[in-house]
Design a protein around this motif. Structure first.
Motif, PDB file in Angstrom:
ATOM      1  N   VAL A   1       1.530   4.896  51.780  1.00  0.00           N
ATOM      2  CA  VAL A   1       1.336   5.739  50.601  1.00  0.00           C
ATOM      3  C   VAL A   1       2.547   6.655  50.482  1.00  0.00           C
ATOM      4  CG1 VAL A   1      -1.183   5.646  50.724  1.00  0.00           C
ATOM      5  CG2 VAL A   1       0.027   7.484  51.896  1.00  0.00           C
ATOM      6  N   ALA A   2       2.788   7.130  49.266  1.00  0.00           N
ATOM      7  CA  ALA A   2       4.018   7.874  48.994  1.00  0.00           C
ATOM      8  C   ALA A   2       3.911   9.354  49.361  1.00  0.00           C
ATOM      9  CB  ALA A   2       4.399   7.724  47.521  1.00  0.00           C
TER      10      ALA A   2
ATOM     11  N   GLY B   1      -7.700   5.555  44.559  1.00  0.00           N
ATOM     12  CA  GLY B   1      -7.485   6.991  44.436  1.00  0.00           C
ATOM     13  C   GLY B   1      -6.095   7.442  44.830  1.00  0.00           C
ATOM     14  N   VAL B   2      -5.293   6.533  45.389  1.00  0.00           N
ATOM     15  CA  VAL B   2      -3.962   6.906  45.880  1.00  0.00           C
ATOM     16  C   VAL B   2      -3.010   7.271  44.744  1.00  0.00           C
ATOM     17  CG1 VAL B   2      -1.883   5.958  46.981  1.00  0.00           C
ATOM     18  CG2 VAL B   2      -4.114   5.661  48.061  1.00  0.00           C
ATOM     19  N   LEU B   3      -3.024   6.502  43.652  1.00  0.00           N
ATOM     20  CA  LEU B   3      -2.057   6.730  42.574  1.00  0.00           C
ATOM     21  C   LEU B   3      -2.249   8.099  41.925  1.00  0.00           C
ATOM     22  CD1 LEU B   3      -1.853   3.234  40.837  1.00  0.00           C
ATOM     23  CD2 LEU B   3      -0.463   4.184  42.676  1.00  0.00           C
ATOM     24  N   GLY B   4      -3.495   8.459  41.644  1.00  0.00           N
ATOM     25  CA  GLY B   4      -3.752   9.762  41.039  1.00  0.00           C
ATOM     26  C   GLY B   4      -3.439  10.906  41.986  1.00  0.00           C
ATOM     27  N   THR B   5      -3.737  10.710  43.252  1.00  0.00           N
ATOM     28  CA  THR B   5      -3.445  11.747  44.248  1.00  0.00           C
ATOM     29  C   THR B   5      -1.937  11.938  44.402  1.00  0.00           C
ATOM     30  OG1 THR B   5      -5.505  11.191  45.402  1.00  0.00           O
ATOM     31  CG2 THR B   5      -3.870  12.473  46.625  1.00  0.00           C
ATOM     32  N   ASP B   6      -1.202  10.838  44.349  1.00  0.00           N
ATOM     33  CA  ASP B   6       0.258  10.917  44.438  1.00  0.00           C
ATOM     34  C   ASP B   6       0.840  11.653  43.237  1.00  0.00           C
ATOM     35  OD1 ASP B   6       2.825  10.274  45.591  1.00  0.00           O
ATOM     36  OD2 ASP B   6       3.060   8.806  43.988  1.00  0.00           O
ATOM     37  N   ALA B   7       0.213  11.501  42.070  1.00  0.00           N
ATOM     38  CA  ALA B   7       0.696  12.202  40.874  1.00  0.00           C
ATOM     39  C   ALA B   7       0.635  13.713  41.067  1.00  0.00           C
ATOM     40  CB  ALA B   7      -0.123  11.792  39.654  1.00  0.00           C
ATOM     41  N   VAL B   8      -0.386  14.185  41.774  1.00  0.00           N
ATOM     42  CA  VAL B   8      -0.489  15.621  42.057  1.00  0.00           C
ATOM     43  C   VAL B   8       0.581  16.042  43.050  1.00  0.00           C
ATOM     44  CG1 VAL B   8      -1.991  17.459  42.911  1.00  0.00           C
ATOM     45  CG2 VAL B   8      -2.957  15.595  41.604  1.00  0.00           C
ATOM     46  N   ALA B   9       0.808  15.222  44.070  1.00  0.00           N
ATOM     47  CA  ALA B   9       1.826  15.538  45.064  1.00  0.00           C
ATOM     48  C   ALA B   9       3.215  15.681  44.432  1.00  0.00           C
ATOM     49  CB  ALA B   9       1.860  14.455  46.148  1.00  0.00           C
ATOM     50  N   LYS B  10       3.444  14.971  43.333  1.00  0.00           N
ATOM     51  CA  LYS B  10       4.744  15.000  42.670  1.00  0.00           C
ATOM     52  C   LYS B  10       4.813  16.010  41.517  1.00  0.00           C
ATOM     53  CE  LYS B  10       6.299  10.313  43.747  1.00  0.00           C
ATOM     54  NZ  LYS B  10       5.445  10.129  44.903  1.00  0.00           N
TER      55      LYS B  10
ATOM     56  N   GLY C   1      -6.582   3.800  40.333  1.00  0.00           N
ATOM     57  CA  GLY C   1      -5.681   2.834  40.927  1.00  0.00           C
ATOM     58  C   GLY C   1      -5.483   3.042  42.404  1.00  0.00           C
ATOM     59  N   GLN C   2      -5.487   1.921  43.142  1.00  0.00           N
ATOM     60  CA  GLN C   2      -5.217   1.912  44.585  1.00  0.00           C
ATOM     61  C   GLN C   2      -6.178   2.828  45.346  1.00  0.00           C
ATOM     62  OE1 GLN C   2      -0.999   2.323  45.375  1.00  0.00           O
ATOM     63  NE2 GLN C   2      -1.286   2.220  47.588  1.00  0.00           N
TER      64      GLN C   2
ATOM     65  N   SER D   1     -10.700  12.228  46.842  1.00  0.00           N
ATOM     66  CA  SER D   1     -11.784  11.781  47.713  1.00  0.00           C
ATOM     67  C   SER D   1     -11.342  11.564  49.151  1.00  0.00           C
ATOM     68  CB  SER D   1     -12.349  10.466  47.177  1.00  0.00           C
ATOM     69  OG  SER D   1     -11.355   9.454  47.291  1.00  0.00           O
ATOM     70  N   ALA D   2     -12.323  11.308  50.004  1.00  0.00           N
ATOM     71  CA  ALA D   2     -12.058  11.036  51.415  1.00  0.00           C
ATOM     72  C   ALA D   2     -11.103   9.870  51.580  1.00  0.00           C
ATOM     73  CB  ALA D   2     -13.370  10.743  52.133  1.00  0.00           C
ATOM     74  N   GLY D   3     -11.264   8.835  50.760  1.00  0.00           N
ATOM     75  CA  GLY D   3     -10.424   7.655  50.880  1.00  0.00           C
ATOM     76  C   GLY D   3      -8.956   7.972  50.706  1.00  0.00           C
ATOM     77  N   ALA D   4      -8.627   8.618  49.596  1.00  0.00           N
ATOM     78  CA  ALA D   4      -7.218   8.885  49.282  1.00  0.00           C
ATOM     79  C   ALA D   4      -6.619   9.956  50.173  1.00  0.00           C
ATOM     80  CB  ALA D   4      -7.090   9.291  47.816  1.00  0.00           C
TER      81      ALA D   4
END
Length: 321
Positions: free
Chosen positions: A104-105, A70-79, A67-68, A91-94
């Motif tokens: 992005v959050a 790669g942003v949504l999965g990356t945000d899940a790790v940040a939280k 989703g988004q 990835s490079a994109g997220a």
């Protein structure tokens, strides 16, 4: 409070994290992949994760959260809890592009802990078979002769293939038109159907069509020729050294993960990357394994973020920030 008491209190606070690190990993590790199953990010994570599991003696469970871009999965790790049991290969994109393109959050370097750069994958510039060029100089000459008439496809606005095309425009001083798609597959389909003229995409995505003669390769964005397509020159060999474009995938953990656990994750990942079977499987995907230090990876992310932010600004790319 005396100095000795402060030191004692600090030591007492440190002991639980040291004990946790000593036993790490004592349970399964969740490895988030911020894209659907089957793509390059997923394949790299599964191969690395499987070998990490064998080394650690604990399951490494793949959790696909697309989703988004790669942003949504990356945000899940940040939280996630900063205990090393929820990590990601993103990835490079997220990690380096999306924060300059949209809201992005998370702040990559403030909210995530870099562990290691896992792999790089070159972007390949290809053209449709009806485009009357065979190399970079001919393509640039055609683009200048037909300013504003040639299209380049991407996997979506703000994606690495999109910014690769924008960097190509800036570097070669040409006017080509961006046509965004919802992913690489539809972009390739329209390229095969000659609805668009060119694209930059991850080499593994394009390789089957190149081998079949359905697309014409022009150049590869890595510093060296790709072992899976050694006949294709690099962009530097083609006269455009500034047009270095590689996708990349790196392991990150939540902010606040104890250094001892980050070091253990780093050892697990880099040891996995030295395995001959892992190297063979990922080489077949066009990936070059890296395995740098957390400190080097942090600087790499900072450099990549600055590079693509400049492209976005210089090319006047519309953002959603």
């Amino acid at each position: 409070m005396t100095v000795s008491r402060r030191l004692l209190l600090g030591l007492l606070l440190l002991l639980p994290s040291l004990a946790m690190a000593e036993d790490f990993p004592a349970k399964p590790i969740k490895l988030i992949v911020p894209f659907p199953a089957g793509g390059p990010n997923d394949i790299i994570a599964r191969v690395i994760g499987q070998r990490m599991s064998e080394i650690a003696g604990q399951p490494v469970v793949i959790d696909n959260r697309g989703g988004q871009g790669g942003v949504l999965g990356t945000d899940a790790v940040a939280k996630a809890a900063p205990d090393g049991y929820t990590i990601a290969i993103s990835s490079a994109g997220a990690l380096a592009i999306s924060p300059s393109m949209e809201k992005v959050a998370y702040d990559t370097l403030a909210d995530l802990t870099p562990v290691t750069l896992v792999a790089t994958v070159p972007e390949m510039l290809v053209v449709a078979t009806n485009v009357p060029v065979q190399n970079m100089s001919e393509l640039v000459a055609l683009a200048k002769a037909q300013a504003g008439k040639l299209n380049f496809a991407s996997s979506g606005p703000g994606s690495l293939p999109h910014l690769a095309g924008e960097l190509f425009k800036l570097t070669a001083n040409i006017d080509i038109v961006h046509v965004p798609y919802r992913g690489a597959a539809p972009a390739v389909n329209d390229l095969l159907g000659q609805q668009v003229q060119m694209t930059f995409l991850d080499l593994p995505v394009l390789l089957p069509q190149i081998k079949a003669g359905a697309l014409k390769p022009i150049a590869v964005g890595s510093p060296d020729r790709a072992p899976t397509a050694p006949e294709v020159p690099t962009t530097a060999e083609a006269g455009f050294p500034a047009l270095r474009i590689e996708n990349w995938y790196g392991m990150v953990a939540p902010k606040g993960t104890p250094k001892e656990i980050v070091d253990k994750l780093h050892r697990l990942a880099t040891q996995a990357m030295t395995d001959a079977a892992v190297k063979e499987k990922l080489a077949a995907q066009g990936a070059t394994l890296i395995g740098d230090s957390p400190e080097h990876f942090r600087q790499f992310i900072a450099d990549e973020t600055a590079k693509w932010a400049k492209v976005i600004k210089d090319a006047g790319v519309e953002t959603a920030k």
